[in-house]
Design an enzyme around this catalytic site. Sequence first.
Site, PDB file in Angstrom:
ATOM      1  CG  HIS A  70      45.241 -23.578  14.190  1.00 33.34           C
ATOM      2  ND1 HIS A  70      44.628 -24.737  13.792  1.00 33.34           N
ATOM      3  CD2 HIS A  70      45.518 -22.915  13.031  1.00 33.34           C
ATOM      4  CE1 HIS A  70      44.534 -24.776  12.479  1.00 33.34           C
ATOM      5  NE2 HIS A  70      45.081 -23.672  11.988  1.00 33.34           N
TER       6      HIS A  70
ATOM      7  CD  GLU B 138      44.209 -27.571  15.854  1.00 30.75           C
ATOM      8  OE1 GLU B 138      45.428 -27.811  15.777  1.00 30.75           O
ATOM      9  OE2 GLU B 138      43.665 -26.592  15.315  1.00 30.75           O
TER      10      GLU B 138
ATOM     11  CB  ALA C 115      50.762 -28.158   7.930  1.00 33.36           C
ATOM     12  NE  ARG C 116      43.795 -27.671   8.802  1.00 34.33           N
ATOM     13  CZ  ARG C 116      43.955 -26.360   8.615  1.00 34.33           C
ATOM     14  NH1 ARG C 116      44.995 -25.740   9.138  1.00 34.33           N
ATOM     15  NH2 ARG C 116      43.088 -25.652   7.923  1.00 34.33           N
TER      16      ARG C 116
HETATM   17  C1  8YV Z   1      42.668 -20.469  10.006  1.00 31.50           C
HETATM   18  C2  8YV Z   1      44.254 -22.103   8.898  1.00 31.50           C
HETATM   19  O1  8YV Z   1      42.766 -19.520  10.994  1.00 31.50           O
HETATM   20  O2  8YV Z   1      43.962 -21.088   6.800  1.00 31.50           O
HETATM   21  C3  8YV Z   1      44.059 -22.132   7.435  1.00 31.50           C
HETATM   22  O3  8YV Z   1      44.009 -23.245   6.870  1.00 31.50           O
HETATM   23  O4  8YV Z   1      44.578 -23.056   9.487  1.00 31.50           O
HETATM   24  C4  8YV Z   1      44.068 -20.819   9.646  1.00 31.50           C
HETATM   25  O5  8YV Z   1      44.600 -19.775   8.922  1.00 31.50           O
HETATM   26  C5  8YV Z   1      41.805 -21.591  10.476  1.00 31.50           C
HETATM   27  O6  8YV Z   1      41.528 -22.449   9.432  1.00 31.50           O
HETATM   28  C6  8YV Z   1      40.504 -21.056  11.075  1.00 31.50           C
HETATM   29  O7  8YV Z   1      39.470 -21.085  10.155  1.00 31.50           O
END
Ligand code: 8YV
Length: 330
Positions: free
Chosen positions: A287, A269, A239-240
Amino acid sequence: MQPSVLVTRATFPDIADRLRRYFAVEDNPDDTIWPQPELIRRLQGRQGAMTTGSERIDATLLDACPQLRAVCNVGVGYNNVDVAACTARGVLLTNTPDVLTETTADFGFALMMATARRVTESERFLRRGEWIKTGRFDQFLGPDVHGATLGILGMGRIGQAIARRGALGFRMQVIYHNRSRLDLAVEAACGARYVDKQTLLAQADHLVLVVPYSAGSHHAIGAAELARMKPTATLTNIARGGIVDDAALAQALREGRIAAAGLDVFEGEPKVPPALLELPNVVLTPHIGSASVATRHAMAALTADNLIAALGCGPNAGKPQTPVNPEVLK
Ligand code: 8YV
């Protein structure tokens, strides 16, 4: 005069060309990471931006770029953007839901399986030339995935897609916890049962995190939550960063309080906590949850189309497909 837009990170050449049909475009084919003051400087005087999760779009930046009308973010998550600050200044924000759901669910499942079945740990062992010398019947044992209990925290589109994989493909018992319970028909379609968070933590053999990051989900998994998990359990975070307390996780992994973790995202990160790098029982990826060829292209295309529409151009002028703050359009 043509509107002017900034593409903050490298994108596909055909997507940059699509934008050039409507806009004066500054892109970034070398994928340089611009420090915040440089990002602001490059954005000044422009009406639109195609951004990624690595740029911070906050009130300071917005105030320094008063011409900005649309920020179109490549990604479903947008915790890099201060949405309230955008809305207050009439700046439209868009994201890229749906197009990445199945690909990201594939990756979540892959990371969970790699973590349970010790794929990268055993690969490192093999690359050291150690197979023949020390191969033993009881080496690299891990928990099964099929038939196990899959716990999902956050049951949006990606959570549901992971649930379907577990229930239908791997005969797992799927339990989930979410801010709000899903409709019974949706639960049935993805073979998942709603439980409270404490039950989720205590019963999951494999816990997968798919909640969006917010102040409310910060450290949703910390020392207390890890202590409730089974010592044989795995934890996967696609997720994050910041949803897991990485320091508490490193300690739990070191002390064997859970079996292993698979992490695609990290607090702070692109830096990865050294304490995690040192541990054998953690699978670490940079990621890449949505990183398939087709999906990354679809994300970039949706973002470009949103930007074109948001700045009043193209066939959907004024009607971007996936606005986060549609009230700005009124
Ligand atoms: C992206 C992500 O690659 O969609 C998301 O929220 O974390 C990833 O798919 C990332 O946000 C890069 O912009």
